[in-house]
Design a protein around this motif. Structure first.
Motif, PDB file in Angstrom:
ATOM      1  N   ALA A 466       6.360  -7.225   4.578  1.00 27.17           N
ATOM      2  CA  ALA A 466       7.674  -7.855   4.738  1.00 27.17           C
ATOM      3  C   ALA A 466       7.726  -8.667   6.031  1.00 27.17           C
ATOM      4  N   GLU A 467       7.156  -8.125   7.102  1.00 22.32           N
ATOM      5  CA  GLU A 467       7.119  -8.853   8.368  1.00 22.32           C
ATOM      6  C   GLU A 467       6.310 -10.146   8.236  1.00 22.32           C
ATOM      7  N   LEU A 468       5.155 -10.040   7.589  1.00 22.59           N
ATOM      8  CA  LEU A 468       4.308 -11.215   7.431  1.00 22.59           C
ATOM      9  C   LEU A 468       5.001 -12.298   6.616  1.00 22.59           C
ATOM     10  N   ARG A 469       5.703 -11.914   5.559  1.00 22.34           N
ATOM     11  CA  ARG A 469       6.429 -12.895   4.762  1.00 22.34           C
ATOM     12  C   ARG A 469       7.437 -13.659   5.635  1.00 22.34           C
ATOM     13  N   GLU A 470       8.180 -12.919   6.420  1.00 22.69           N
ATOM     14  CA  GLU A 470       9.203 -13.540   7.257  1.00 22.69           C
ATOM     15  C   GLU A 470       8.581 -14.453   8.315  1.00 22.69           C
ATOM     16  N   GLN A 471       7.530 -13.975   8.971  1.00 22.89           N
ATOM     17  CA  GLN A 471       6.947 -14.742  10.072  1.00 22.89           C
ATOM     18  C   GLN A 471       6.138 -15.946   9.588  1.00 22.89           C
ATOM     19  N   ILE A 472       5.443 -15.782   8.459  1.00 18.97           N
ATOM     20  CA  ILE A 472       4.681 -16.920   7.924  1.00 18.97           C
ATOM     21  C   ILE A 472       5.638 -18.016   7.475  1.00 18.97           C
ATOM     22  N   GLY A 544      -5.639  -0.072   5.144  1.00 21.13           N
ATOM     23  CA  GLY A 544      -6.424  -0.351   6.338  1.00 21.13           C
ATOM     24  C   GLY A 544      -5.854  -1.445   7.220  1.00 21.13           C
ATOM     25  N   THR A 545      -4.708  -1.996   6.827  1.00 17.88           N
ATOM     26  CA  THR A 545      -4.064  -3.014   7.658  1.00 17.88           C
ATOM     27  C   THR A 545      -3.402  -2.350   8.861  1.00 17.88           C
ATOM     28  N   THR A 546      -3.633  -2.885  10.044  1.00 18.42           N
ATOM     29  CA  THR A 546      -3.071  -2.303  11.267  1.00 18.42           C
ATOM     30  C   THR A 546      -2.147  -3.304  11.952  1.00 18.42           C
ATOM     31  N   ARG A 547      -1.390  -2.795  12.898  1.00 20.19           N
ATOM     32  CA  ARG A 547      -0.502  -3.649  13.678  1.00 20.19           C
ATOM     33  C   ARG A 547      -1.298  -4.729  14.402  1.00 20.19           C
ATOM     34  N   SER A 548      -2.477  -4.380  14.915  1.00 16.89           N
ATOM     35  CA  SER A 548      -3.287  -5.347  15.631  1.00 16.89           C
ATOM     36  C   SER A 548      -3.739  -6.479  14.722  1.00 16.89           C
ATOM     37  N   LYS A 549      -4.121  -6.145  13.494  1.00 20.84           N
ATOM     38  CA  LYS A 549      -4.548  -7.175  12.544  1.00 20.84           C
ATOM     39  C   LYS A 549      -3.388  -8.087  12.179  1.00 20.84           C
ATOM     40  N   VAL A 550      -2.206  -7.503  12.014  1.00 20.73           N
ATOM     41  CA  VAL A 550      -1.022  -8.318  11.718  1.00 20.73           C
ATOM     42  C   VAL A 550      -0.762  -9.297  12.855  1.00 20.73           C
ATOM     43  N   SER A 551      -0.858  -8.821  14.079  1.00 20.19           N
ATOM     44  CA  SER A 551      -0.605  -9.690  15.240  1.00 20.19           C
ATOM     45  C   SER A 551      -1.616 -10.821  15.317  1.00 20.19           C
TER      46      SER A 551
END
Length: 688
Positions: A466-472, A544-551
């Motif tokens: 959800a965060e990625l959708r909003e930020q992308i 396996g997705t992490t906060r660091s990978k999202v950032s």
């Protein structure tokens, strides 16, 4: 030989305030926590149970970290279950009259089972309901969800703790993995296959010693053969593999589950060969994985190909329209099976229940390729699964979205007419007699993780998505496509849903070419995507997705968006639209019959570089599949028409990134194998 261990650089996602070692010889592994929730409006009883269980947990061996807590109301219980990923057991008080005033305990059991089927539910029976009549009050769905019961008038904290600890231990068991570790620890000399003998063949070699260190000693010691009886047999399991498969069946909601070490590709072939005899009718989504089309050839089935929906602007293919499926079911009541893909590569999944019901009403078995949806059972936002919708057979690539190794897969069976002997014979025909034990162990471990912490990890994945959708979307250059944008018009009313962990990004407004963008992400930002089409990128958000990978991903997308804005408009290539895939026309013979003929090869282009008219009305012998999108344009036995030939030629000329599988390359000339004129082919009625 001494081997120095590299320091581990661990950056786990931890709640604020947790201690974190940035550089340590070995990352600390947190101890498991297994919460037991008591749901009761009886305050005195609740305190007695919680206090007693927690005191016992402090005194006795507690390897899975059991700890008890309580709520007094149904809505509180539902809220806790929907937010606590470490909750493993719920005790429901069936004797407290004031249990939230929101319905009987049986209703709560049904709601909890629907929300998180992996939970273990226990009843606290009133003193007058200890007999069979009291237990029958929970018959039906609620009864199936209950793992056991206790007498609320005879609270025994020690006895109850032992039972609950055993329940959690059973769910968390990994019988095959544990046995494999135990055997490796015995350090037996290897006088059997494989030839590297536990990795010893690599040691001391100036040529391959680095492979030993790269792969790791434990994995090499665990690379064993069927010469080790204590590790059971994948082809005829009766020990730890059978136990692991039973646990998997319970976890995924199947009557039987089979471990597969060469992917859903083999799984699909095994199922088709079990269900279909030569000449049997099979209904299948044209968008099925190529392994299903291969299974059609191997089985000698009579296929009825159903055109998928297509979003032409994006070049994305989706589910078959429901009306087309229902019409095919009605038109072919003699069909033995219907095969569908749910969800698709891009996350589109059918409303399966009405389709399965229609097929079953005609006696048609339903097979669902759920290769991309193995995680769905473990979070309510992703359910229902194909099994929950009534599918008879489901294949899952456990390695794609859960934590198993590549090629590790499962076949789940709920067919009431299942012939276990016939299935086993077909399974063994396709399976290796030397399976890779690390793959089997990874299936055991992936099931354990999904059951014990799948909800928590998937809930995190959904938040990341959800965060990625909003930020992308906020970059202005890239946009994550919504369900409505992914759907073709003809399927908008079919109840299709989207797996939110699959992000399809439209790059059309960025000026980037998809292949170029994928390369830049990899080379400049160390990010490898799942796939690309002519104007989209697909990303998977997994356990396996992490906060660091999202950032890191968001930093890369923002940088590329700024770079896109600075590029001159004239330098921005316009994404080319894929040619429209022609509709399936007809078969001249069974795919098997065409494939096994010698045939002849004719060039796709004539001497003047135009589509070769000599191919028109000839019968194709091979499966011709452009990647992307991965849907066969021609299958063996199909009559080649102008539309199919034109499509293939146009792809060659305009889509440089598209590979055309199935064409022969002879001295740089693309050729297509077709039946010779004199090669007889049995007649076949035109397909739907």
């Amino acid at each position: 030989m001494h081997r120095a261990k590299l320091a581990s650089f661990a950056f786990p996602d931890r709640p604020a305030g947790d201690a974190m070692s940035v550089i340590a010889p070995q990352a600390a592994v947190p101890r498991p926590v297994s919460r037991v929730l008591v749901v009761s409006g009886d305050a005195a009883l609740t305190e007695q149970i919680v206090r007693g269980l927690n005191a016992t947990a402090q005194r006795l061996d507690n390897p899975h970290g059991l700890v008890a807590l309580a709520v007094a109301q149904v809505d509180q219980a539902l809220a806790r279950v929907g937010s606590d990923g470490e909750l493993q057991v719920v005790l429901i008080d069936d004797g407290a009259a004031d249990l939230a005033g929101s319905g009987p305990a049986a209703d709560l059991a049904v709601q909890l089972a629907a929300l998180r089927p992996e939970l273990s539910l226990y009843r606290l029976l009133p003193a007058d309901a200890g007999g069979s009549s009291g237990r029958r009050a929970f018959d039906g769905v609620a009864g199936e969800a209950i793992a056991g019961w206790f007498d609320r008038g005879e609270v025994d904290p020690v006895g109850w703790f032992r039972i609950l600890a055993a329940e959690v231990a059973e769910k968390a068991a990994t019988p095959f993995y544990d046995r494999l570790k135990a055997y490796v620890a015995l350090a037996k000399d290897s006088w059997h296959t494989p030839g590297h003998a536990g990795g010893d063949a690599y040691l001391g070699s100036p040529w391959v010693a680095d492979f030993h260190d790269f792969v790791g000693e434990e994995l090499l010691r665990a690379d064993l053969s069927v010469s080790v009886p204590m590790l059971d047999s994948l082809l005829h399991p009766g020990g730890v593999i059978a136990q692991a498969q039973q646990l998997a069946a319970r976890a995924f909601g199947a009557r039987r589950t089979y471990f597969v070490t060469n992917g859903s590709s083999t799984s699909n072939k095994v199922i088709c060969q079990t269900l279909l005899a030569p000449g049997d009718t099979l209904l299948l989504d044209r968008n099925c994985h190529k392994s299903v089309h291969h299974a059609v050839i191997l089985s000698g089935a009579r296929p009825v190909y159903l055109d998928s929906s297509v979003q032409p602007h994006l070049g994305l293919f989706g589910p078959v329209p429901q009306v087309r499926l229902l019409q095919a079911i009605e038109a072919h009541p003699q069909a033995r099976a219907l095969i569908l893909t749910s969800c698709t590569y891009d996350g589109l999944r059918y409303d399966l229940a009405p389709i399965v019901a229609a097929a079953h009403a005609r006696g048609i078995k339903v097979v669902v390729d759920e290769a991309w949806y193995a995680h769905a059972r473990f979070h309510p936002e992703l359910r229902p699964t194909a099994l929950e919708c009534g599918a008879d057979y489901v294949t899952q690539s456990t390695h794609k979205v859960l934590s198993a190794f590549s090629q590790a897969a499962m076949i789940h069976v709920n067919d009431p007419d299942f012939d276990a002997h016939l299935f086993r014979e077909n399974f063994n025909m396709h399976a290796s007699t030397s399976p890779q034990y690390a793959l089997i162990a990874s299936l055991d471990v992936a099931r354990r993780q999904a059951v014990m912490e799948g909800w928590r990890l998937l809930d995190r994945s959904l938040r990341f998505a959800a965060e990625l959708r909003e930020q992308i979307d906020a970059t202005g250059a890239f946009r994550v496509l919504t369900l409505d944008e992914l759907l073709a018009d003809e399927v908008r009313g079919d109840g299709i849903r989207l797996d939110p962990t699959k992000l399809t990004i439209d790059i059309g407004a960025s000026g980037w070419n998809a292949d170029e963008l994928a390369r830049v992400l990899l080379e400049r930002h160390n990010i490898q995507i799942e796939k690309a089409t002519h104007r989209t990128l697909t990303l998977l958000v997994t356990m396996g997705t992490t906060r660091s990978k999202v950032s890191r991903l968001m930093d890369a997308m923002q940088r590329l968006a700024r770079e896109a804005r600075s590029r001159a408009p004239a330098s921005r290539p316009v994404p080319r639209r894929l040619p429209e895939l022609p509709h399936f026309n007809r078969l001249a013979c069974l795919p098997r019959d065409a494939f096994y003929e010698a045939g002849e090869r004719l060039p796709l282009l004539d001497d003047s570089g135009q589509p070769n008219a000599a191919l028109i009305d000839r019968v194709c012998c091979d499966q011709i599949v452009p990647y992307p999108p991965g849907i066969p344009v021609l299958v063996p036995g199909q009559v080649i028409d102008v539309a199919a030939l034109t499509y293939l030629v146009r792809l060659l000329r305009t889509q440089q990134a598209t590979d055309l599988h199935g064409l022969a390359d002879v001295d740089g000339e693309r050729q297509l194998r077709v039946l010779r004129r004199e090669e007889a082919a049995p007649g076949l009625a035109p397909a739907v």
